[in-house]
Design an enzyme around this catalytic site. Structure first.
Site: not given
Ligand code: UDP
Ligand code: UDP
Length: 471
Positions: A18, A123
């Site tokens: 990520h 995210d």
């Protein structure tokens, strides 16, 4: 048109898979826009140590970016661990804790930023925790979806078909895209008490409330999927979706001097001869499987670079095996390994290795960042998807003809895949010229998408102009 500064804050989830795409997106914004101020907000502690090291290197390269962090305490650990606080604890439990932490930490942090935010990029693992915050502060909220568009079609359609879980159908029908075989859905999304499933159940219905999605992909790779999401076929109220990929690997990703080590070995290997085997940032193979993997690579007859992670990546039960590679593999296997291969037990500079001309194939778990790095470098993939989105990602590669995967190897830990099987598969894969030809075409398309005036730059300019008019 206003020359006022555009202020963008970015919030990645935990995990290298990520953080890396967020930092590459940040770099892309900085390189293509003047008058942009970036604030990067990260959870503390990180999932693995490499995240904090990468953040420091990013900070040295881009001191103009403001780095803020907030406390995201770890949940109680279900089994005892030694003092290293960076040892990976089960990922989805950390995500669940993170989703609670942002609810407390984010409102004061976001409202104190100056100048006020133009937009926020968070995210996809935190959608339903963050949306109420950005909505109450009237900050536009974009989401970086760190997987494929194919997995995005599944994610955004999840709330539509989740009522029929566990699936009795052989395939999930999503409008505008080919049916997705249920066998490609991670068992964690089917298990009744899974955290992964809970996150999907909470977040998927919120897709239409997000201001837009950024995806690390490009037209030539996922044309049909992009057309279906952008054209409102997957969801009629789909917000704008931007294909900003492929994200380009950055200089600051090189770690100290140690990144050079495999390159010395690669420099001595013939062009295209090496299969590079690496299975993500927190690989979960046990040592028995690693032994079979090493046997298989030896049996393939190919030269190979195998990466197995240091013990800190492994589960408690494997720690007793923290021993040297010799002890794990046995002297005989280590001797055969050394004739043809190099085994690394540490973090490697993967995107750099994929760009080395000795590398002719990538044996990968099919994490989406890995796939995009292989596309960027024109390296064919043999996939061994383990969990999550990885089978759907592997299908993207297979459908576009620059790789394949074995459908009988099971999800992570389902079965021990023997060295003989691995060896035969890798040998056939490395000798298949059609993958190489197709991979070069994919590389050309990837580079075209990122060239000056290419899809990516055009999409970004259009997107930013809209905000320039508003500030
Ligand atoms: N990576 C790396 N060195 C390693 C392992 C992984 O540089 O030894 C990088 C890899 O290049 C990619 C990221 O970590 O950018 C992993 O992301 P991916 O989506 O491929 O898999 P994940 O780790 O999230 O399962
Ligand atoms: N997991 C879970 N529920 C989910 C998804 C994953 O409990 O919905 C756990 C599961 O135990 C699995 C692990 O997450 O083994 C895989 O992710 P992780 O990277 O955390 O494994 P670790 O690195 O801790 O071995």
């Amino acid at each position: 048109m206003s020359d006022a500064v555009i202020h963008v804050a970015l919030l990645p989830s935990i995990g290298m898979g990520h953080l890396i795409p967020f930092l590459r997106l940040a770099t892309f914004l900085l390189h293509h826009q003047n008058n942009i101020k970036l604030t990067l907000i990260t959870p503390h502690p990180t999932y693995i140590l490499h995240e904090s090291q990468l953040l420091s290197r990013f900070h040295s390269s881009f001191p103009q970016v403001t780095l803020l962090r907030f406390d995201a305490p770890q949940p109680p650990f279900p089994f005892s661990l030694s003092s290293n606080s960076h040892i990976a604890i089960p990922y989805f439990q950390r995500i669940e804790a993170l989703r609670s932490s942002v609810v407390q930490a984010l409102p004061p942090l976001l409202s104190s930023l100056s100048p006020p935010l133009t937009f926020f990029v968070s995210d996809f693992f935190m959608i339903s925790s963050i949306l109420p915050i950005t909505q109450s502060l009237s900050i536009p909220n974009y989401v970086l979806f760190t997987s494929s568009t194919t997995f995005f079609t599944f994610f955004s359609h999840y709330s539509v078909f989740s009522s029929s879980l566990p699936y009795s159908l052989e395939a999930i029908e999503i409008p505008g895209v080919p049916p997705l075989p249920t066998s490609s859905i991670s068992p964690f999304l089917l298990a009744p008490n899974s955290i992964f499933k809970k996150i999907f159940m909470e977040d998927s219905p919120k897709v239409t409330k997000v201001d837009g999605f950024f995806i690390n992909t490009f037209e030539a790779l996922e044309h049909q999927q992009l057309e279906a999401v952008k054209g409102g076929k997957v969801l009629s109220e789909m917000p704008p979706v931007f294909a900003f990929g492929p994200f380009v690997p950055c200089e600051f990703e090189k770690e100290g001097e140690q990144w050079k080590k495999p390159f010395k070995w690669l420099d001595d290997q013939p062009s295209g001869s090496v299969v590079f085997a690496n299975f993500g940032s927190s690989s979960v193979f046990g040592w028995e499987q690693i032994k079979e993997l090493a046997r298989g690579l030896v049996k393939s007859g190919c030269r190979f670079l195998l990466v197995v992670k240091d013990r800190k990546y492994y589960k408690e039960e494997d720690k007793k095996e923290e021993s040297s590679l010799e002890e794990v593999l046995g002297d005989e296997l280590v001797d055969s390994v050394r004739k043809k291969g190099l085994v690394m037990k540490e973090w490697v500079y993967q995107s750099g290795i994929l760009s080395h001309e000795a590398v002719g194939g990538f044996f990968s778990h099919c994490g989406w960042n890995s796939i995009m790095e292989a596309a960027w470098n024109g390296v064919p993939i043999f996939g061994w998807p383990q969990q999550g989105d990885q089978r759907m990602n592997a299908e993207v590669v297979e459908k576009s003809g620059w790789g394949t995967w074995n459908k009988n190897w099971g999800w992570i830990g389902e079965r021990l895949v023997k060295g003989d099987e691995i060896g035969d598969a890798i040998s056939v894969f490395m000798n298949d010229e059609s993958f190489k030809i197709k991979a070069i075409q994919i590389k050309d398309e990837a580079r075209k998408a990122r060239s000056a005036g290419g899809d990516c730059e055009v999409a970004l300019q259009k997107f930013i102009q809209k905000w320039k008019k508003n500030v």
